[in-house]
Design an enzyme around this catalytic site. Structure first.
Site, PDB file in Angstrom:
ATOM      1  N   TYR A  45     -23.961 -12.997  23.255  1.00 44.87           N
ATOM      2  CA  TYR A  45     -23.386 -11.989  22.337  1.00 44.87           C
ATOM      3  C   TYR A  45     -23.685 -12.406  20.890  1.00 44.87           C
ATOM      4  O   TYR A  45     -22.778 -12.534  20.074  1.00 44.87           O
ATOM      5  CB  TYR A  45     -21.874 -11.851  22.505  1.00 44.87           C
ATOM      6  N   CYS A  69     -11.817 -12.146  20.049  1.00 47.88           N
ATOM      7  CA  CYS A  69     -11.035 -11.273  19.175  1.00 47.88           C
ATOM      8  C   CYS A  69      -9.927 -10.588  19.968  1.00 47.88           C
ATOM      9  O   CYS A  69      -9.316  -9.641  19.475  1.00 47.88           O
ATOM     10  CB  CYS A  69     -11.938 -10.251  18.484  1.00 47.88           C
ATOM     11  N   CYS A 127       0.826  -1.203   0.000  1.00 49.28           N
ATOM     12  CA  CYS A 127       0.000   0.000   0.000  1.00 49.28           C
ATOM     13  C   CYS A 127       0.863   1.257   0.000  1.00 49.28           C
ATOM     14  O   CYS A 127       1.803   1.363   0.783  1.00 49.28           O
ATOM     15  CB  CYS A 127      -0.893  -0.013   1.241  1.00 49.28           C
TER      16      CYS A 127
HETATM   17  N1  SAH Z   1     -21.716 -13.632  17.380  1.00 49.06           N
HETATM   18  C1  SAH Z   1     -21.973 -12.516  16.515  1.00 49.06           C
HETATM   19  C2  SAH Z   1     -21.603 -11.155  17.111  1.00 49.06           C
HETATM   20  C3  SAH Z   1     -20.294 -11.044  17.837  1.00 49.06           C
HETATM   21  S1  SAH Z   1     -19.717  -9.397  18.174  1.00 49.06           S
HETATM   22  C4  SAH Z   1     -21.309 -12.724  15.167  1.00 49.06           C
HETATM   23  O1  SAH Z   1     -20.427 -13.568  15.018  1.00 49.06           O
HETATM   24  O2  SAH Z   1     -21.679 -12.040  14.214  1.00 49.06           O
HETATM   25  C5  SAH Z   1     -20.168  -9.127  19.821  1.00 49.06           C
HETATM   26  C6  SAH Z   1     -21.604  -8.734  20.025  1.00 49.06           C
HETATM   27  O3  SAH Z   1     -21.813  -8.596  21.420  1.00 49.06           O
HETATM   28  C7  SAH Z   1     -22.001  -7.402  19.406  1.00 49.06           C
HETATM   29  O4  SAH Z   1     -23.131  -7.619  18.590  1.00 49.06           O
HETATM   30  C8  SAH Z   1     -22.359  -6.517  20.612  1.00 49.06           C
HETATM   31  O5  SAH Z   1     -23.426  -5.640  20.345  1.00 49.06           O
HETATM   32  C9  SAH Z   1     -22.748  -7.537  21.647  1.00 49.06           C
HETATM   33  N2  SAH Z   1     -22.602  -7.192  23.084  1.00 49.06           N
HETATM   34  C10 SAH Z   1     -21.703  -6.377  23.665  1.00 49.06           C
HETATM   35  N3  SAH Z   1     -21.826  -6.419  25.002  1.00 49.06           N
HETATM   36  C11 SAH Z   1     -22.820  -7.298  25.289  1.00 49.06           C
HETATM   37  C12 SAH Z   1     -23.401  -7.789  26.504  1.00 49.06           C
HETATM   38  N4  SAH Z   1     -22.971  -7.386  27.688  1.00 49.06           N
HETATM   39  N5  SAH Z   1     -24.391  -8.700  26.415  1.00 49.06           N
HETATM   40  C13 SAH Z   1     -24.835  -9.131  25.203  1.00 49.06           C
HETATM   41  N6  SAH Z   1     -24.321  -8.701  24.032  1.00 49.06           N
HETATM   42  C14 SAH Z   1     -23.334  -7.799  24.061  1.00 49.06           C
END
Ligand code: SAH
Length: 488
Positions: A348, A444, A89
């Site tokens: 989540y 992550c 890049c």
């Molecule tokens: N499993 C999904 C999303 C993972 S990202 C996928 O693979 O697409 C993490 C997610 O956790 C996000 O959508 C965020 O909004 C949510 N999140 C963050 N804190 C949280 C909490 N305390 N309880 C429930 N969800 C939460």
């Protein structure tokens, strides 16, 4: 200052640092941080050197000194690592988007695996075996597999969140310089899907011509803060979100018409399905505000992972690397070892991506997610796919799981996929009380992962294997999938 104070200060004065501000010195680089800084030591004192790689000898100039460590600028590489490559890049190094383009892709994958191992050992106090074979998963020690990388690690991102600025009357769009709010204007980003690049170029041009002012962080004035674009790589649908500092968007109709026309002409194989405005009037570095409205088209775009279809709205989380997401979710499915009889909790759950993947092989899947729009998407996605064995709830996982437990829901498998800060401690305690046969952790951030695994280990779970998957080539981010089993 009286005599007494002076004496006290003198007695407490720390030993002088081995380097001075501005000094040029030679340093051996021993390690690499996830921000892509080489780590060197001068007489035991740590210097972070951006752009230097482990195994290199570098001449550096000290630019910043703290008590425990300092930063230095790379002046010359005196002995070059065999893993150093020329970054592709043209703005690499100036733009803060990528951190590892100067390290070969194989080198990045090896380094990411080592970073996971280091965290599991140092923070998680886990015994790591480091074997790549899954067949001996029953014996002691955690297996950390080699990272699954991409065949072509470029142009992989399906989503771009780009800050907007102004220069000489026109609009600029690009990522920030490292550690600053200065935008590096760019027309093309090598880790971005080319369709997103093209859409951003068009928006920048048209909004600039219509005189829509960019937002200025320093003065909190101006309007256009970020342009967010998303492409459904399978569906070939595009979404555009304009994040604005205020509800009123001048010439909105003309803006929408011209953008639609531009996409029709320059991206004929793709369909722009949704143009949204998100209002964020706060002085904050958080991208989205609470209020989203559709300026034109639909509230969502659609995409597919494997056979499962997903509707995605502006603020919902959706994995950014579709190729590797499939790899990750297939692995998650494998780790859950579902037979069709199990009850699963997906904490989540976002828009229900993992839940719907698992629902194909489970008796029932409960998902919980904090963003209400994402839960709406999850319910819609269940319908879209004709899935009837899922149930989604809005709330914090740490609040909902104890309630489900009290209501008598017994989970055979619990999947957690938290943001970078990891799981809330009380959620881990509930998981320990619920005692599912398996826990599948999608992480992550290896540091918070290691912390959480230690808590689960102490609560009666055993970490069996760890599969890192490279979702973010050329960045320091590392995604991992972990299988834990209940000891009883
Ligand atoms: N499993 C999904 C999303 C993972 S990202 C996928 O693979 O697409 C993490 C997610 O956790 C996000 O959508 C965020 O909004 C949510 N999140 C963050 N804190 C949280 C909490 N305390 N309880 C429930 N969800 C939460």
């Amino acid at each position: 200052m009286n005599k007494k104070t002076r004496t006290t200060i003198k007695q407490n004065h720390p030993a002088p640092l081995p380097v001075n501000q501005g000094q040029v010195c030679e340093v051996e680089i021993l390690d690499l941080t996830y921000e892509g800084h080489g780590v060197g030591r001068v007489e035991g004192f740590t210097l972070f050197v951006s752009g230097a790689l482990p195994g290199e000898l570098a001449r550096v100039r000290v630019t910043e000194l703290k008590k425990q460590y300092g930063h230095a600028k790379l002046e010359e590489v005196l002995r070059t690592s065999g893993e150093r490559v020329a970054p592709l890049c043209p703005v690499y190094g100036r733009c803060g988007g990528c951190q590892l383009q100067h390290l070969s892709y194989e080198g990045q994958l090896r380094w990411k695996r080592q970073l996971v191992i280091d965290n599991l050992q140092r923070i998680g106090k886990l015994d790591v075996r480091g074997s790549s074979s899954a067949s001996d998963a029953g014996s002691h020690g955690v297996i950390v597999h080699p990272v699954i990388g991409m065949e072509d690690p470029w142009r992989y991102r399906n989503k771009a969140v780009v800050p907007i600025g102004e220069r000489e009357g026109g609009l600029i769009a690009g990522f920030y310089e490292p550690g600053s709010r200065r935008i590096v204007d760019m027309d093309s980003c090598l880790i971005q899907d080319p369709q997103n690049d093209e859409l951003i170029r068009q928006v920048k041009q048209i909004a600039g011509e219509l005189g829509i002012p960019a937002y200025d962080h320093a003065t909190h004035r101006g309007l256009l803060r970020h342009v967010v674009v998303r492409v459904g790589v399978q569906s070939r649908e595009l979404m555009l979100v304009l994040v604005t500092n205020g509800r009123k968007l001048p010439k909105a109709d003309e803006l929408v018409d011209r953008i639609r026309e531009a996409v029709r002409v320059s991206q004929p194989e793709y369909a722009l399905k949704s143009i949204c405005q998100n209002v964020n009037t706060k002085r904050t570095s958080v991208i989205f505000g609470e209020e989203t409205q559709v300026l034109w088209g639909s509230e969502t775009i659609e995409d597919r992972i494997g056979e499962v279809r997903f509707a995605i709205s502006a603020r919902s989380f959706y994995q950014v690397n579709p190729v590797q997401t499939k790899v990750l979710y297939d692995k998650a499915l494998e780790y859950t070892a579902l037979t069709g009889e199990e009850t699963v909790i997906d904490a989540y759950c976002g828009i229900g991506t993992i839940s719907l993947f698992l629902a194909q092989r489970a008796k029932k899947v409960y998902g919980v997610e904090i963003v209400p729009e994402a839960v709406e998407d999850a319910r819609r996605n269940a319908q879209l796919n004709g899935v009837t064995n899922t149930e989604f709830a809005v709330g914090r996982a740490e609040d909902l799981l104890p309630r489900w437990r009290k209501a008598g829901i017994a989970a055979d498998v619990i999947v957690v996929d938290p943001p970078r800060k990891g799981c809330d401690r009380s959620l881990l305690e509930t998981i320990i009380e619920m005692k599912p046969k398996r826990v599948v952790y999608v992480s992550c951030n290896p540091a918070t992962l290691a912390r959480d695994l230690r808590i689960l280990e102490d609560g009666g779970f055993r970490t069996v294997e760890v599969q890192p998957v490279d979702m973010f080539p050329h960045s320091g981010h590392v995604e991992c999938l972990i299988l834990m089993v209940s000891e009883e």
